[in-house]
Design a protein around this motif. Structure first.
Motif, PDB file in Angstrom:
ATOM      1  N   SER A 127       0.815  -1.203   0.000  1.00 23.11           N
ATOM      2  CA  SER A 127       0.000   0.000   0.000  1.00 23.11           C
ATOM      3  C   SER A 127       0.855   1.261   0.000  1.00 23.11           C
ATOM      4  O   SER A 127       0.345   2.346  -0.183  1.00 23.11           O
ATOM      5  CB  SER A 127      -0.928   0.004   1.209  1.00 23.11           C
ATOM      6  N   GLY A 128       2.141   1.147   0.238  1.00 20.75           N
ATOM      7  CA  GLY A 128       3.005   2.313   0.310  1.00 20.75           C
ATOM      8  C   GLY A 128       2.954   2.986   1.671  1.00 20.75           C
ATOM      9  O   GLY A 128       3.693   3.916   1.935  1.00 20.75           O
ATOM     10  N   GLU A 129       2.082   2.532   2.548  1.00 20.30           N
ATOM     11  CA  GLU A 129       1.997   3.092   3.891  1.00 20.30           C
ATOM     12  C   GLU A 129       3.051   2.436   4.767  1.00 20.30           C
ATOM     13  O   GLU A 129       3.299   1.252   4.680  1.00 20.30           O
ATOM     14  CB  GLU A 129       0.612   2.837   4.488  1.00 20.30           C
ATOM     15  N   ARG A 130       3.659   3.218   5.626  1.00 19.08           N
ATOM     16  CA  ARG A 130       4.682   2.659   6.514  1.00 19.08           C
ATOM     17  C   ARG A 130       4.108   2.263   7.862  1.00 19.08           C
ATOM     18  O   ARG A 130       4.762   1.612   8.633  1.00 19.08           O
ATOM     19  CB  ARG A 130       5.797   3.671   6.712  1.00 19.08           C
ATOM     20  N   VAL A 131       2.902   2.680   8.131  1.00 18.47           N
ATOM     21  CA  VAL A 131       2.323   2.427   9.442  1.00 18.47           C
ATOM     22  C   VAL A 131       1.756   1.015   9.548  1.00 18.47           C
ATOM     23  O   VAL A 131       2.023   0.301  10.490  1.00 18.47           O
ATOM     24  CB  VAL A 131       1.210   3.464   9.732  1.00 18.47           C
ATOM     25  N   LEU A 132       0.985   0.597   8.552  1.00 18.56           N
ATOM     26  CA  LEU A 132       0.333  -0.707   8.616  1.00 18.56           C
ATOM     27  C   LEU A 132       0.816  -1.620   7.500  1.00 18.56           C
ATOM     28  O   LEU A 132       0.937  -1.193   6.356  1.00 18.56           O
ATOM     29  CB  LEU A 132      -1.180  -0.555   8.485  1.00 18.56           C
ATOM     30  N   ALA A 133       1.087  -2.848   7.858  1.00 20.19           N
ATOM     31  CA  ALA A 133       1.402  -3.860   6.855  1.00 20.19           C
ATOM     32  C   ALA A 133       0.125  -4.646   6.607  1.00 20.19           C
ATOM     33  O   ALA A 133      -0.552  -5.071   7.536  1.00 20.19           O
ATOM     34  CB  ALA A 133       2.502  -4.779   7.360  1.00 20.19           C
ATOM     35  N   LYS A 134      -0.218  -4.813   5.342  1.00 23.86           N
ATOM     36  CA  LYS A 134      -1.448  -5.518   4.997  1.00 23.86           C
ATOM     37  C   LYS A 134      -1.110  -6.789   4.232  1.00 23.86           C
ATOM     38  O   LYS A 134      -0.305  -6.773   3.323  1.00 23.86           O
ATOM     39  CB  LYS A 134      -2.365  -4.648   4.143  1.00 23.86           C
ATOM     40  N   SER A 135      -1.751  -7.841   4.640  1.00 20.56           N
ATOM     41  CA  SER A 135      -1.660  -9.114   3.931  1.00 20.56           C
ATOM     42  C   SER A 135      -3.067  -9.663   3.844  1.00 20.56           C
ATOM     43  O   SER A 135      -3.983  -9.162   4.484  1.00 20.56           O
ATOM     44  CB  SER A 135      -0.756 -10.090   4.663  1.00 20.56           C
ATOM     45  N   GLY A 136      -3.216 -10.692   3.058  1.00 19.47           N
ATOM     46  CA  GLY A 136      -4.553 -11.222   2.927  1.00 19.47           C
ATOM     47  C   GLY A 136      -4.580 -12.697   2.624  1.00 19.47           C
ATOM     48  O   GLY A 136      -3.549 -13.322   2.378  1.00 19.47           O
ATOM     49  N   ILE A 137      -5.794 -13.215   2.660  1.00 17.43           N
ATOM     50  CA  ILE A 137      -6.014 -14.608   2.295  1.00 17.43           C
ATOM     51  C   ILE A 137      -7.090 -14.639   1.215  1.00 17.43           C
ATOM     52  O   ILE A 137      -7.968 -13.782   1.164  1.00 17.43           O
ATOM     53  CB  ILE A 137      -6.424 -15.469   3.506  1.00 17.43           C
ATOM     54  N   ARG A 138      -6.973 -15.611   0.363  1.00 15.22           N
ATOM     55  CA  ARG A 138      -7.942 -15.820  -0.717  1.00 15.22           C
ATOM     56  C   ARG A 138      -8.436 -17.259  -0.606  1.00 15.22           C
ATOM     57  O   ARG A 138      -7.635 -18.197  -0.597  1.00 15.22           O
ATOM     58  CB  ARG A 138      -7.285 -15.576  -2.066  1.00 15.22           C
ATOM     59  N   ILE A 139      -9.731 -17.416  -0.528  1.00 12.75           N
ATOM     60  CA  ILE A 139     -10.326 -18.742  -0.387  1.00 12.75           C
ATOM     61  C   ILE A 139     -11.252 -18.973  -1.577  1.00 12.75           C
ATOM     62  O   ILE A 139     -12.084 -18.130  -1.906  1.00 12.75           O
ATOM     63  CB  ILE A 139     -11.112 -18.864   0.932  1.00 12.75           C
ATOM     64  N   THR A 140     -11.068 -20.115  -2.203  1.00 13.17           N
ATOM     65  CA  THR A 140     -11.973 -20.547  -3.262  1.00 13.17           C
ATOM     66  C   THR A 140     -12.923 -21.562  -2.642  1.00 13.17           C
ATOM     67  O   THR A 140     -12.485 -22.466  -1.920  1.00 13.17           O
ATOM     68  CB  THR A 140     -11.194 -21.189  -4.426  1.00 13.17           C
ATOM     69  N   TYR A 141     -14.210 -21.387  -2.898  1.00 13.23           N
ATOM     70  CA  TYR A 141     -15.198 -22.269  -2.278  1.00 13.23           C
ATOM     71  C   TYR A 141     -16.327 -22.566  -3.261  1.00 13.23           C
ATOM     72  O   TYR A 141     -16.461 -21.928  -4.302  1.00 13.23           O
ATOM     73  CB  TYR A 141     -15.758 -21.648  -0.995  1.00 13.23           C
ATOM     74  N   ALA A 142     -17.128 -23.547  -2.898  1.00 12.08           N
ATOM     75  CA  ALA A 142     -18.288 -23.937  -3.695  1.00 12.08           C
ATOM     76  C   ALA A 142     -19.508 -24.004  -2.785  1.00 12.08           C
ATOM     77  O   ALA A 142     -19.384 -24.196  -1.571  1.00 12.08           O
ATOM     78  CB  ALA A 142     -18.055 -25.295  -4.351  1.00 12.08           C
ATOM     79  N   ILE A 143     -20.680 -23.831  -3.402  1.00 13.21           N
ATOM     80  CA  ILE A 143     -21.949 -23.989  -2.693  1.00 13.21           C
ATOM     81  C   ILE A 143     -22.764 -25.000  -3.505  1.00 13.21           C
ATOM     82  O   ILE A 143     -23.497 -24.625  -4.415  1.00 13.21           O
ATOM     83  CB  ILE A 143     -22.705 -22.657  -2.552  1.00 13.21           C
TER      84      ILE A 143
END
Length: 161
Positions: A127-143
């Motif tokens: 994000s270019g921000e030095r204050v917060l580090a952001k990471s994420g998760i991606r889940i593939t699911y079915a219904i």
């Protein structure tokens, strides 16, 4: 059938006025809401809050809330949620991945058993921000009950500052 000089009418033979007919059609053709959209917003249409009318979007919204909720945050249901926040500093390591998969699978099996998780992956965002580090998760699911074969959801986790 006349009785003396009076006529008897059957209520089934009485019609509706034009206004009553159009009001009834409006009620019949209206799509019923399923659940409240989050984040909560006031509605411009009928009702107090913005609502979901599509089951798939409602399930996706509820699934996102399940993933982002930690134990103790939901009143009356202490164990609701995937409880991922205690793990965020280990994001991307094998220990995190295994523990996160277990927690997500347990939360899904208890609170949304109609969802079938397929894949799990982590990603990082710059994000270019030095204050917060952001990471994420991606889940593939079915219904399976709704014939949804593959749907993806991404959740951003803030790892610290």
């Amino acid at each position: 059938m006349p009785i003396g000089s009076r006529k008897v009418y059957d209520f089934k033979s009485v019609g509706m006025t034009g206004a009553e007919s159009s009001a009834q059609k409006k009620i019949v053709n209206r799509v019923l809401p399923i659940g409240i959209k989050t984040p909560v917003q006031f509605s411009d249409a009928d009702g107090l809050f913005a609502m979901h009318t599509d089951p798939v979007k409602n399930i996706q919204d509820n699934f996102r809330n399940l993933l982002l909720t930690n134990h103790g945050e939901r009143v009356g249901l202490y164990d609701f949620g995937a409880n991922l926040r205690p793990l965020v500093f280990d994001l991307g390591k094998n220990d995190f991945d295994q523990e996160a998969i277990i927690r997500i699978k347990n939360a899904i099996s208890k609170y949304m058993p109609f969802i079938e998780p397929l894949t799990f992956e982590t990603f990082s965002t710059n994000s270019g921000e030095r204050v917060l580090a952001k990471s994420g998760i991606r889940i593939t699911y079915a219904i399976p009950r709704l014939n949804i074969i593959e749907k993806k959801i991404e959740v951003i986790l803030y790892t610290g500052g």
